[in-house]
Design a protein around this motif. Structure first.
Motif, PDB file in Angstrom:
ATOM      1  N   ALA A  53      52.248  30.653  32.584  1.00  0.00           N
ATOM      2  CA  ALA A  53      52.406  30.535  31.128  1.00  0.00           C
ATOM      3  C   ALA A  53      53.766  29.930  30.773  1.00  0.00           C
ATOM      4  N   THR A  54      54.799  30.292  31.540  1.00  0.00           N
ATOM      5  CA  THR A  54      56.139  29.743  31.298  1.00  0.00           C
ATOM      6  C   THR A  54      56.155  28.229  31.480  1.00  0.00           C
ATOM      7  N   LEU A  55      55.384  27.744  32.458  1.00  0.00           N
ATOM      8  CA  LEU A  55      55.311  26.311  32.716  1.00  0.00           C
ATOM      9  C   LEU A  55      54.260  25.621  31.844  1.00  0.00           C
ATOM     10  N   GLN A  56      53.667  26.400  30.926  1.00  0.00           N
ATOM     11  CA  GLN A  56      52.691  25.866  29.960  1.00  0.00           C
ATOM     12  C   GLN A  56      51.489  25.213  30.653  1.00  0.00           C
ATOM     13  N   VAL A  57      51.029  25.850  31.723  1.00  0.00           N
ATOM     14  CA  VAL A  57      49.864  25.353  32.463  1.00  0.00           C
ATOM     15  C   VAL A  57      48.609  25.595  31.636  1.00  0.00           C
ATOM     16  N   SER A  58      47.737  24.611  31.607  1.00  0.00           N
ATOM     17  CA  SER A  58      46.487  24.743  30.850  1.00  0.00           C
ATOM     18  C   SER A  58      45.284  24.991  31.754  1.00  0.00           C
ATOM     19  N   ASP A  59      45.277  24.393  32.955  1.00  0.00           N
ATOM     20  CA  ASP A  59      44.134  24.485  33.859  1.00  0.00           C
ATOM     21  C   ASP A  59      44.586  24.984  35.228  1.00  0.00           C
ATOM     22  N   VAL A  60      43.768  25.860  35.820  1.00  0.00           N
ATOM     23  CA  VAL A  60      44.071  26.421  37.138  1.00  0.00           C
ATOM     24  C   VAL A  60      42.833  26.317  38.013  1.00  0.00           C
ATOM     25  N   VAL A  61      43.002  25.863  39.248  1.00  0.00           N
ATOM     26  CA  VAL A  61      41.886  25.752  40.183  1.00  0.00           C
ATOM     27  C   VAL A  61      42.165  26.617  41.404  1.00  0.00           C
ATOM     28  N   MET A  62      41.123  27.205  41.934  1.00  0.00           N
ATOM     29  CA  MET A  62      41.207  27.993  43.173  1.00  0.00           C
ATOM     30  C   MET A  62      39.910  27.835  43.938  1.00  0.00           C
ATOM     31  N   GLU A  63      39.979  28.046  45.257  1.00  0.00           N
ATOM     32  CA  GLU A  63      38.780  27.970  46.085  1.00  0.00           C
ATOM     33  C   GLU A  63      38.023  29.290  46.045  1.00  0.00           C
ATOM     34  N   ALA A  87      34.746  25.226  48.568  1.00  0.00           N
ATOM     35  CA  ALA A  87      35.692  24.894  49.641  1.00  0.00           C
ATOM     36  C   ALA A  87      35.281  23.619  50.385  1.00  0.00           C
ATOM     37  N   ARG A  88      33.976  23.386  50.499  1.00  0.00           N
ATOM     38  CA  ARG A  88      33.516  22.173  51.191  1.00  0.00           C
ATOM     39  C   ARG A  88      33.895  20.901  50.433  1.00  0.00           C
ATOM     40  N   HIS A  89      33.865  20.991  49.117  1.00  0.00           N
ATOM     41  CA  HIS A  89      34.091  19.804  48.299  1.00  0.00           C
ATOM     42  C   HIS A  89      35.565  19.422  48.204  1.00  0.00           C
ATOM     43  N   VAL A  90      36.468  20.355  48.498  1.00  0.00           N
ATOM     44  CA  VAL A  90      37.903  20.089  48.323  1.00  0.00           C
ATOM     45  C   VAL A  90      38.656  20.223  49.645  1.00  0.00           C
ATOM     46  N   LYS A  91      37.958  20.041  50.741  1.00  0.00           N
ATOM     47  CA  LYS A  91      38.571  20.202  52.060  1.00  0.00           C
ATOM     48  C   LYS A  91      39.730  19.227  52.229  1.00  0.00           C
ATOM     49  N   ASN A  92      40.859  19.739  52.730  1.00  0.00           N
ATOM     50  CA  ASN A  92      42.057  18.930  52.914  1.00  0.00           C
ATOM     51  C   ASN A  92      41.944  18.057  54.157  1.00  0.00           C
ATOM     52  N   VAL A  93      42.893  17.146  54.300  1.00  0.00           N
ATOM     53  CA  VAL A  93      42.895  16.241  55.452  1.00  0.00           C
ATOM     54  C   VAL A  93      43.172  17.031  56.726  1.00  0.00           C
ATOM     55  N   PRO A  94      42.350  16.894  57.774  1.00  0.00           N
ATOM     56  CA  PRO A  94      42.581  17.635  59.023  1.00  0.00           C
ATOM     57  C   PRO A  94      43.942  17.308  59.626  1.00  0.00           C
ATOM     58  N   ARG A 111      44.251  17.600  38.668  1.00  0.00           N
ATOM     59  CA  ARG A 111      44.983  16.733  37.722  1.00  0.00           C
ATOM     60  C   ARG A 111      44.215  15.436  37.464  1.00  0.00           C
ATOM     61  N   CYS A 112      43.504  14.966  38.474  1.00  0.00           N
ATOM     62  CA  CYS A 112      42.736  13.725  38.339  1.00  0.00           C
ATOM     63  C   CYS A 112      41.288  13.984  37.912  1.00  0.00           C
ATOM     64  N   GLY A 113      40.951  15.247  37.640  1.00  0.00           N
ATOM     65  CA  GLY A 113      39.605  15.577  37.179  1.00  0.00           C
ATOM     66  C   GLY A 113      38.531  15.390  38.231  1.00  0.00           C
ATOM     67  N   LEU A 114      38.891  15.617  39.508  1.00  0.00           N
ATOM     68  CA  LEU A 114      37.950  15.366  40.597  1.00  0.00           C
ATOM     69  C   LEU A 114      37.263  16.627  41.110  1.00  0.00           C
ATOM     70  N   ILE A 115      37.498  17.763  40.473  1.00  0.00           N
ATOM     71  CA  ILE A 115      36.886  19.019  40.917  1.00  0.00           C
ATOM     72  C   ILE A 115      35.869  19.488  39.890  1.00  0.00           C
ATOM     73  N   GLU A 116      34.674  19.717  40.357  1.00  0.00           N
ATOM     74  CA  GLU A 116      33.622  20.266  39.503  1.00  0.00           C
ATOM     75  C   GLU A 116      33.550  21.772  39.720  1.00  0.00           C
ATOM     76  N   SER A 117      33.671  22.517  38.662  1.00  0.00           N
ATOM     77  CA  SER A 117      33.753  23.971  38.776  1.00  0.00           C
ATOM     78  C   SER A 117      32.410  24.600  39.121  1.00  0.00           C
ATOM     79  N   ASN A 118      32.454  25.609  39.978  1.00  0.00           N
ATOM     80  CA  ASN A 118      31.266  26.425  40.223  1.00  0.00           C
ATOM     81  C   ASN A 118      30.990  27.292  39.002  1.00  0.00           C
ATOM     82  N   PHE A 119      29.748  27.721  38.880  1.00  0.00           N
ATOM     83  CA  PHE A 119      29.362  28.549  37.741  1.00  0.00           C
ATOM     84  C   PHE A 119      29.833  29.989  37.958  1.00  0.00           C
ATOM     85  N   VAL A 120      30.655  30.463  37.034  1.00  0.00           N
ATOM     86  CA  VAL A 120      31.094  31.860  37.034  1.00  0.00           C
ATOM     87  C   VAL A 120      30.684  32.457  35.695  1.00  0.00           C
TER      88      VAL A 120
END
Length: 306
Positions: A53-63, A87-94, A111-120
């Motif tokens: 909140a201090t950094l005025q973050v609007s969006d947060v992503v987690m696996e 986790a499969r869709h956002v796998k980092n570089v080996p 930040r680039c809008g490349l993550i599609e959120s799972n349904f919660v």
């Protein structure tokens, strides 16, 4: 990649700690980075929320890491726009995997809008889901106990299942309780136990329960009988809680109950698993996929494998 979110955070989730990376700055320039590590205790997660909140973050992503994402989601929900990533869709570089790099990678993708959120689903639907799933598990346990009682009766040469269609109906339960208590069942007493709608004759039932039951059989029957009773009582309590949580969704329950083959219990399960807001699914195909009823495609070299 074109940036779309000015202030966002990626959270790398673990059992004891979370690493958060915040990217912030103008969309047309390289973002600034701030990284912190927090514990997953309530105090630590509240500190994470305050820091974001201090950094005025609007969006947060987690696996969606096991169940470890849930405490973070519960604390941050309502204060930020949360994205739960597959986790499969956002796998980092080996070969370049650390907690800090994972958090930074998630933040870059978001930040680039490349993550599609799972349904919660909302909190009340999540609570309903816990109850309906637990009810299903307890029903399976109850069936297991009933099957064990069947086996013990056969071992004791009591053929009650041959004369009663359901030995856990009114008549069957009365007879089983008498057997458990070691009572001597006479014809007159048996006639009082058996419901008048029972098709089998008193003579046939008396012959069926004339077995070779030992103390061991009675002890085992009692263990299973008492556990079955406990399960039935718990299921009844769960039904009451489920009914309370469904009170805001009476209209949806009635609509689902009107479908042939769907009763109120099934309607509760549908609502618990999918919610009532169908706008979260792009299409009927996405909904079917979420429900696990989509057929699989297995094709290689033009050959379909079933």
């Amino acid at each position: 990649m074109e940036a779309m979110i000015e202030r966002c955070a990626g959270v790398d989730v673990h059992q004891e700690t979370v690493v958060a990376c915040v990217l912030f700055g103008p969309l047309d320039k390289k973002p600034k980075t701030s990284i912190e590590t927090f514990s997953t205790t309530t105090t630590g997660l509240l500190a994470l929320s305050d820091w974001l909140a201090t950094l005025q973050v609007s969006d947060v992503v987690m696996e969606s890491t096991g169940v470890y994402w849930k405490p973070i989601w519960n604390i941050l929900e309502g204060s930020f726009h949360l994205v739960l990533a597959n986790a499969r869709h956002v796998k980092n570089v080996p070969g370049r995997k650390t907690d800090v790099k994972d958090a930074e990678w998630l933040a870059k993708l978001l930040r680039c809008g490349l993550i599609e959120s799972n349904f919660v689903p909302p909190e009340d639907i999540r609570d309903l889901r816990d109850l309906t799933r637990y009810r299903k598990k307890l029903i399976h346990h109850r069936i297991s106990e009933q099957n064990r009682i069947h086996k013990i009766l056969q071992d004791a040469n009591i053929k009650l299942t041959s004369v009663l269609s359901d030995i856990f109906g009114v008549s069957g339960r009365r007879i089983l309780e008498a057997i458990l208590n070691g009572e001597k069942i006479e014809t007159d007493g048996l006639r009082k136990m058996v419901d008048r709608r029972t098709k089998a004759s008193i003579t046939d039932i008396a012959s069926a329960i004339n077995g070779r039951i030992r103390r061991h059989h009675r002890d085992m029957l009692r263990y299973h009988w008492e556990h079955m009773g406990y399960l039935e009582k718990t299921i009844e309590e769960l039904e009451k809680q489920i009914d309370q949580l469904l009170s805001p969704y009476r209209k949806e329950v009635e609509l689902l109950d009107g479908i042939p083959g769907v009763n109120k219990a099934a309607a509760a399960t549908f609502i618990a698993e999918m919610g009532v807001n169908m706008t979260v699914f792009k299409s009927a195909k996405h909904l079917a996929s979420w429900a696990g009823v989509s057929p699989g495609n297995y094709e290689s070299a033009g050959k379909k494998n079933k």
